[in-house]
Motif scaffolding. Structure first.
Motif, PDB file in Angstrom:
ATOM      1  N   ALA A   1      13.823   4.819  -1.831  1.00  0.00           N
ATOM      2  CA  ALA A   1      12.449   4.375  -1.663  1.00  0.00           C
ATOM      3  C   ALA A   1      11.995   4.703  -0.256  1.00  0.00           C
ATOM      4  N   THR A   2      10.757   5.094  -0.148  1.00  0.00           N
ATOM      5  CA  THR A   2      10.203   5.387   1.160  1.00  0.00           C
ATOM      6  C   THR A   2       9.384   4.213   1.640  1.00  0.00           C
ATOM      7  N   ALA A   3       9.284   4.069   2.935  1.00  0.00           N
ATOM      8  CA  ALA A   3       8.612   2.904   3.502  1.00  0.00           C
ATOM      9  C   ALA A   3       7.150   3.209   3.775  1.00  0.00           C
ATOM     10  N   VAL A   4       6.307   2.218   3.534  1.00  0.00           N
ATOM     11  CA  VAL A   4       4.912   2.253   3.925  1.00  0.00           C
ATOM     12  C   VAL A   4       4.869   1.646   5.320  1.00  0.00           C
ATOM     13  N   PRO A   5       4.088   2.195   6.234  1.00  0.00           N
ATOM     14  CA  PRO A   5       4.039   1.604   7.575  1.00  0.00           C
ATOM     15  C   PRO A   5       3.728   0.112   7.503  1.00  0.00           C
ATOM     16  N   ALA A   6       4.373  -0.657   8.334  1.00  0.00           N
ATOM     17  CA  ALA A   6       4.182  -2.106   8.344  1.00  0.00           C
ATOM     18  C   ALA A   6       2.756  -2.435   8.743  1.00  0.00           C
ATOM     19  N   ALA A  54       9.605  -1.877  -3.538  1.00  0.00           N
ATOM     20  CA  ALA A  54      10.160  -0.581  -3.153  1.00  0.00           C
ATOM     21  C   ALA A  54       9.504  -0.009  -1.894  1.00  0.00           C
ATOM     22  N   HIS A  55       8.439  -0.658  -1.414  1.00  0.00           N
ATOM     23  CA  HIS A  55       7.686  -0.162  -0.262  1.00  0.00           C
ATOM     24  C   HIS A  55       7.461  -1.300   0.726  1.00  0.00           C
ATOM     25  N   PRO A  56       8.309  -1.432   1.730  1.00  0.00           N
ATOM     26  CA  PRO A  56       8.158  -2.511   2.716  1.00  0.00           C
ATOM     27  C   PRO A  56       6.763  -2.520   3.336  1.00  0.00           C
ATOM     28  N   GLY A  57       6.264  -3.717   3.582  1.00  0.00           N
ATOM     29  CA  GLY A  57       4.945  -3.864   4.187  1.00  0.00           C
ATOM     30  C   GLY A  57       3.808  -3.942   3.187  1.00  0.00           C
ATOM     31  N   VAL A  58       4.118  -3.789   1.899  1.00  0.00           N
ATOM     32  CA  VAL A  58       3.082  -3.864   0.873  1.00  0.00           C
ATOM     33  C   VAL A  58       2.925  -5.319   0.439  1.00  0.00           C
ATOM     34  N   ARG A  59       1.689  -5.731   0.303  1.00  0.00           N
ATOM     35  CA  ARG A  59       1.367  -7.102  -0.114  1.00  0.00           C
ATOM     36  C   ARG A  59       0.679  -7.060  -1.472  1.00  0.00           C
ATOM     37  N   VAL A  60       0.908  -8.099  -2.279  1.00  0.00           N
ATOM     38  CA  VAL A  60       0.344  -8.160  -3.625  1.00  0.00           C
ATOM     39  C   VAL A  60      -0.689  -9.277  -3.693  1.00  0.00           C
ATOM     40  N   LEU A  61      -1.865  -8.937  -4.201  1.00  0.00           N
ATOM     41  CA  LEU A  61      -2.950  -9.900  -4.389  1.00  0.00           C
ATOM     42  C   LEU A  61      -3.221 -10.043  -5.875  1.00  0.00           C
ATOM     43  N   ARG A  62      -3.523 -11.271  -6.293  1.00  0.00           N
ATOM     44  CA  ARG A  62      -3.921 -11.494  -7.695  1.00  0.00           C
ATOM     45  C   ARG A  62      -5.426 -11.706  -7.711  1.00  0.00           C
ATOM     46  N   PRO A  69      -6.258 -11.448 -15.139  1.00  0.00           N
ATOM     47  CA  PRO A  69      -5.532 -11.177 -13.894  1.00  0.00           C
ATOM     48  C   PRO A  69      -5.374  -9.680 -13.645  1.00  0.00           C
ATOM     49  N   TRP A  70      -5.564  -9.297 -12.398  1.00  0.00           N
ATOM     50  CA  TRP A  70      -5.444  -7.905 -11.954  1.00  0.00           C
ATOM     51  C   TRP A  70      -4.679  -7.948 -10.639  1.00  0.00           C
ATOM     52  N   TYR A  71      -3.565  -7.252 -10.571  1.00  0.00           N
ATOM     53  CA  TYR A  71      -2.682  -7.297  -9.405  1.00  0.00           C
ATOM     54  C   TYR A  71      -2.883  -6.029  -8.571  1.00  0.00           C
ATOM     55  N   VAL A  72      -3.077  -6.236  -7.278  1.00  0.00           N
ATOM     56  CA  VAL A  72      -3.428  -5.160  -6.370  1.00  0.00           C
ATOM     57  C   VAL A  72      -2.408  -5.108  -5.240  1.00  0.00           C
ATOM     58  N   ALA A  73      -1.859  -3.928  -4.987  1.00  0.00           N
ATOM     59  CA  ALA A  73      -0.927  -3.715  -3.874  1.00  0.00           C
ATOM     60  C   ALA A  73      -1.718  -3.113  -2.712  1.00  0.00           C
TER      61      ALA A  73
END
Length: 116
Positions: A1-6, A54-62, A69-73
């Motif tokens: 997995a590759t990292a997303v910038p924090a 799989a991508h550090p720094g990603v946040r999930v919103l509902r 419900p719709w989930y957004v990264a």
């Protein structure tokens, strides 16, 4: 997995309270004038959480989409739309392939606060 910038420096995620997850609390604490990158979204919560894991720094919103419900990264916290657009180039190729785009923190905060 590759990292997303924090995400840019900001308050650490808080424990879930008031019906909001720690990621949602983080977004609500951001200045409304900032932008995040929306990376991925789906009605399938497990898919979005797997992507975020799989991508550090990603946040999930509902959020809600058509009442469901719709989930957004999302990732990052950028000073403006142009800064957010520029940050897309720093994302891993697999994430750039998803065609992420800037989202206004204000708009996402408004959506979160309208959620029952």
């Amino acid at each position: 997995a590759t990292a997303v910038p924090a995400p840019a420096a900001g308050p650490p995620p808080m424990q879930a309270s008031g019906g909001y997850s720690a990621d949602e609390q983080w977004l609500l604490a951001q200045p409304p004038s900032r932008y995040v990158l929306q990376l991925f979204a789906s009605s399938a919560e497990a898919s979005v959480r797997q992507f975020a894991g799989a991508h550090p720094g990603v946040r999930v919103l509902r959020l809600l989409r058509d009442g469901s419900p719709w989930y957004v990264a999302v990732s990052g916290s950028h000073a403006g739309r142009d800064a957010a657009r520029a940050a897309i180039e720093a994302l891993p190729a697999d994430v750039r392939a998803l065609k992420p785009w800037p989202r206004s923190v204000q708009a996402l905060q408004d959506e979160l606060q309208r959620r029952p």
